[in-house]
Write a protein that holds these residues in place. Structure first.
Motif, PDB file in Angstrom:
ATOM      1  N   VAL A  35       0.841  -1.201   0.000  1.00 48.27           N
ATOM      2  CA  VAL A  35       0.000   0.000   0.000  1.00 48.27           C
ATOM      3  C   VAL A  35       0.876   1.251   0.000  1.00 48.27           C
ATOM      4  N   GLN A  36       1.927   1.255   0.807  1.00 43.55           N
ATOM      5  CA  GLN A  36       2.821   2.402   0.868  1.00 43.55           C
ATOM      6  C   GLN A  36       3.506   2.645  -0.477  1.00 43.55           C
ATOM      7  N   ARG A  37       3.774   1.567  -1.211  1.00 42.82           N
ATOM      8  CA  ARG A  37       4.460   1.673  -2.500  1.00 42.82           C
ATOM      9  C   ARG A  37       3.486   1.861  -3.658  1.00 42.82           C
ATOM     10  N   ARG A  38       2.193   1.982  -3.352  1.00 39.83           N
ATOM     11  CA  ARG A  38       1.149   2.105  -4.370  1.00 39.83           C
ATOM     12  C   ARG A  38       1.143   0.898  -5.308  1.00 39.83           C
ATOM     13  N   GLN A  39       1.291  -0.280  -4.727  1.00 34.83           N
ATOM     14  CA  GLN A  39       1.232  -1.535  -5.467  1.00 34.83           C
ATOM     15  C   GLN A  39       0.127  -2.414  -4.889  1.00 34.83           C
ATOM     16  N   ALA A  40      -1.010  -1.790  -4.611  1.00 35.61           N
ATOM     17  CA  ALA A  40      -2.089  -2.494  -3.928  1.00 35.61           C
ATOM     18  C   ALA A  40      -2.609  -3.694  -4.721  1.00 35.61           C
ATOM     19  N   LEU A  41      -2.504  -3.640  -6.034  1.00 36.72           N
ATOM     20  CA  LEU A  41      -3.034  -4.718  -6.871  1.00 36.72           C
ATOM     21  C   LEU A  41      -1.996  -5.784  -7.209  1.00 36.72           C
ATOM     22  N   MET A  42      -0.822  -5.693  -6.608  1.00 42.98           N
ATOM     23  CA  MET A  42       0.219  -6.671  -6.905  1.00 42.98           C
ATOM     24  C   MET A  42      -0.207  -8.071  -6.457  1.00 42.98           C
ATOM     25  N   GLY A  43      -0.858  -8.143  -5.297  1.00 46.10           N
ATOM     26  CA  GLY A  43      -1.320  -9.440  -4.807  1.00 46.10           C
ATOM     27  C   GLY A  43      -2.312 -10.087  -5.752  1.00 46.10           C
ATOM     28  N   ASP A  44      -3.148  -9.270  -6.380  1.00 42.12           N
ATOM     29  CA  ASP A  44      -4.106  -9.796  -7.341  1.00 42.12           C
ATOM     30  C   ASP A  44      -3.392 -10.397  -8.546  1.00 42.12           C
ATOM     31  N   GLY A  45      -2.362  -9.698  -9.027  1.00 42.90           N
ATOM     32  CA  GLY A  45      -1.593 -10.225 -10.151  1.00 42.90           C
ATOM     33  C   GLY A  45      -0.874 -11.514  -9.801  1.00 42.90           C
ATOM     34  N   ILE A  46      -0.301 -11.579  -8.596  1.00 44.51           N
ATOM     35  CA  ILE A  46       0.373 -12.801  -8.171  1.00 44.51           C
ATOM     36  C   ILE A  46      -0.622 -13.943  -8.050  1.00 44.51           C
ATOM     37  N   GLY A  47      -1.838 -13.633  -7.597  1.00 41.85           N
ATOM     38  CA  GLY A  47      -2.863 -14.671  -7.496  1.00 41.85           C
ATOM     39  C   GLY A  47      -3.188 -15.290  -8.845  1.00 41.85           C
ATOM     40  N   HIS A  48      -3.210 -14.457  -9.885  1.00 36.85           N
ATOM     41  CA  HIS A  48      -3.443 -14.985 -11.238  1.00 36.85           C
ATOM     42  C   HIS A  48      -2.305 -15.912 -11.664  1.00 36.85           C
ATOM     43  N   VAL A  49      -1.070 -15.481 -11.396  1.00 35.33           N
ATOM     44  CA  VAL A  49       0.087 -16.292 -11.779  1.00 35.33           C
ATOM     45  C   VAL A  49       0.113 -17.599 -10.991  1.00 35.33           C
ATOM     46  N   ALA A  50      -0.275 -17.543  -9.715  1.00 30.81           N
ATOM     47  CA  ALA A  50      -0.242 -18.735  -8.866  1.00 30.81           C
ATOM     48  C   ALA A  50      -1.174 -19.833  -9.374  1.00 30.81           C
ATOM     49  N   MET A  51      -2.155 -19.459 -10.187  1.00 28.54           N
ATOM     50  CA  MET A  51      -3.061 -20.477 -10.733  1.00 28.54           C
ATOM     51  C   MET A  51      -2.305 -21.509 -11.558  1.00 28.54           C
ATOM     52  N   THR A  52      -1.273 -21.068 -12.262  1.00 25.91           N
ATOM     53  CA  THR A  52      -0.454 -22.019 -13.018  1.00 25.91           C
ATOM     54  C   THR A  52       0.233 -22.999 -12.071  1.00 25.91           C
ATOM     55  N   GLY A  53       0.683 -22.508 -10.928  1.00 23.34           N
ATOM     56  CA  GLY A  53       1.298 -23.380  -9.931  1.00 23.34           C
ATOM     57  C   GLY A  53       0.323 -24.388  -9.366  1.00 23.34           C
ATOM     58  N   VAL A  54      -0.923 -23.960  -9.147  1.00 22.73           N
ATOM     59  CA  VAL A  54      -1.947 -24.883  -8.668  1.00 22.73           C
ATOM     60  C   VAL A  54      -2.198 -25.978  -9.696  1.00 22.73           C
ATOM     61  N   GLY A  55      -2.344 -25.560 -10.955  1.00 20.56           N
ATOM     62  CA  GLY A  55      -2.548 -26.542 -12.014  1.00 20.56           C
ATOM     63  C   GLY A  55      -1.373 -27.490 -12.148  1.00 20.56           C
ATOM     64  N   LEU A  56      -0.159 -26.969 -11.977  1.00 19.12           N
ATOM     65  CA  LEU A  56       1.037 -27.811 -12.055  1.00 19.12           C
ATOM     66  C   LEU A  56       1.064 -28.829 -10.922  1.00 19.12           C
ATOM     67  N   GLY A  57       0.594 -28.418  -9.750  1.00 24.07           N
ATOM     68  CA  GLY A  57       0.526 -29.349  -8.625  1.00 24.07           C
ATOM     69  C   GLY A  57      -0.426 -30.499  -8.891  1.00 24.07           C
ATOM     70  N   PHE A  58      -1.575 -30.199  -9.488  1.00 27.31           N
ATOM     71  CA  PHE A  58      -2.517 -31.263  -9.847  1.00 27.31           C
ATOM     72  C   PHE A  58      -1.936 -32.175 -10.918  1.00 27.31           C
ATOM     73  N   LEU A  59      -1.254 -31.574 -11.878  1.00 22.74           N
ATOM     74  CA  LEU A  59      -0.702 -32.363 -12.969  1.00 22.74           C
ATOM     75  C   LEU A  59       0.403 -33.300 -12.489  1.00 22.74           C
ATOM     76  N   LEU A  60       1.195 -32.851 -11.525  1.00 20.67           N
ATOM     77  CA  LEU A  60       2.297 -33.658 -10.999  1.00 20.67           C
ATOM     78  C   LEU A  60       1.905 -34.472  -9.770  1.00 20.67           C
ATOM     79  N   SER A  61       0.645 -34.350  -9.361  1.00 24.81           N
ATOM     80  CA  SER A  61       0.133 -35.069  -8.176  1.00 24.81           C
ATOM     81  C   SER A  61       0.939 -34.729  -6.923  1.00 24.81           C
ATOM     82  N   THR A  62       1.241 -33.452  -6.743  1.00 18.05           N
ATOM     83  CA  THR A  62       1.930 -32.970  -5.550  1.00 18.05           C
ATOM     84  C   THR A  62       1.059 -31.917  -4.869  1.00 18.05           C
ATOM     85  N   ASN A  63       1.478 -31.492  -3.677  1.00 16.71           N
ATOM     86  CA  ASN A  63       0.723 -30.482  -2.946  1.00 16.71           C
ATOM     87  C   ASN A  63       0.737 -29.160  -3.723  1.00 16.71           C
ATOM     88  N   PRO A  64      -0.428 -28.666  -4.140  1.00 19.09           N
ATOM     89  CA  PRO A  64      -0.470 -27.434  -4.940  1.00 19.09           C
ATOM     90  C   PRO A  64       0.092 -26.211  -4.224  1.00 19.09           C
TER      91      PRO A  64
END
Length: 297
Positions: free
Chosen positions: A31-60
């Motif tokens: 918030v201090q750095r005016r990057q309030a939406l950075m977490g939202d962007g990371i959440g979108h990117v993390a979806m690939t990690g979740v999908g990769l976890g399912f594909l590899l049968s590991t903890n997402p």
């Protein structure tokens, strides 16, 4: 209490407690750095990690952490070095992360729409013992960074140029904030969900800023609000059978509205106190004339 009788709710409440602490702890720097939406962007990117976890049968959680950290570092590098095309590069990263996650989940044998929804919006029943262990370790990292380097992180969040002049490793600290934000997303995705985690990183901080006047007070109050709404939202979700992520975020917004309403009379009271103090100081100055001195009789 009935809510503590079941093992999955015990895990869910503990996970919610950790999320309530970690999200505002790193969110205050965004918030201090005016990057309030950075977490939202990371959440979108993390979806690939979740999908990769399912594909590899590991903890997402672990694969989401790895992918979101890489994405956060790339985002920070684009922010630091990107020029006119930086916003387009970030947009491609966000949308590509979400699309990749959906594709990988559908390609895996263990993925399903229901499981995808639990990661997008949070789910109480999906917090397993293995997930809780991962959340504990990741939350410990976030808290250690937030408290151990609080002075350095505050310095670069307020003024990067001044921090660079004082000799702080600004580039390294910027990357550390990005990595810590990515880890926080992984911590929170089981309870709040990837699409709503950014709100819990920002709204408690914004609410605390309405009535607090120092960084330390804002930090403490934001964490207190985060913990309160996370636990209250989780309990409400259990008793009312509503999505935990949405409930937590709406409670946080309600706190923001209440504190904003309280901030107006507090600001007026402080302004009157300052004016009264200034008037007293002026009256005590030697040679100061009152209003009647200017009146000719």
């Amino acid at each position: 209490m009935e809510i503590l009788d079941t093992a999955f709710m015990q895990r869910a409440l503990l996970a919610a407690l950790l999320v309530g602490i970690t999200a505002p702890a790193i969110g205050i720097h965004l918030v201090q750095r005016r990057q309030a939406l950075m977490g939202d962007g990371i959440g979108h990117v993390a979806m690939t990690g979740v999908g990769l976890g399912f594909l590899l049968s590991t903890n997402p959680i672990w694969t989401a952490t790895l992918v979101s950290v890489l994405g956060a570092v790339l985002m920070e590098l684009i922010r630091a070095y990107g020029r006119t095309r930086g916003d387009i590069a970030l947009a491609l990263l966000f949308y590509g992360g979400m699309a990749g996650g959906v594709l990988l989940i559908n390609m895996s044998d263990t993925g399903s729409t229901a499981k995808l929804s639990s990661f997008l919006f949070g789910s109480l029943s999906t917090v397993s013992e293995e997930d809780l262990t991962a959340i504990l370790l990741l939350a410990a990292f976030v808290v250690a960074v937030s408290l151990g380097l609080r002075r350095q992180l505050f310095a670069i969040s307020q003024d990067e140029e001044f921090a660079r002049v004082t000799g702080l490793p600004v580039r390294t600290l910027n990357l550390l904030i990005a990595v810590t934000a990515a880890v926080t997303v992984s911590v929170a995705m089981r309870v709040v969900g990837l699409l709503l985690v950014s709100a819990l990183m920002v709204v408690p901080v914004a609410a605390a800023q309405q009535i607090s006047r120092s960084f330390r007070a804002t930090f403490a109050l934001a964490v207190a609000i985060g913990v309160a709404v996370s636990l209250a939202g989780t309990a409400t979700s259990y008793y009312r059978d509503v999505p935990p992520g949405a409930t937590i975020v709406l409670l946080a917004i309600a706190v923001f509205v209440v504190l904003t309403a309280l901030a107006v009379p507090l600001a007026r009271r402080r302004a009157r106190a300052v004016e009264a103090s200034a008037a007293e100081c002026t009256a005590e100055l030697p040679g100061t004339r009152g209003p009647s001195d200017d009146v000719k009789v």
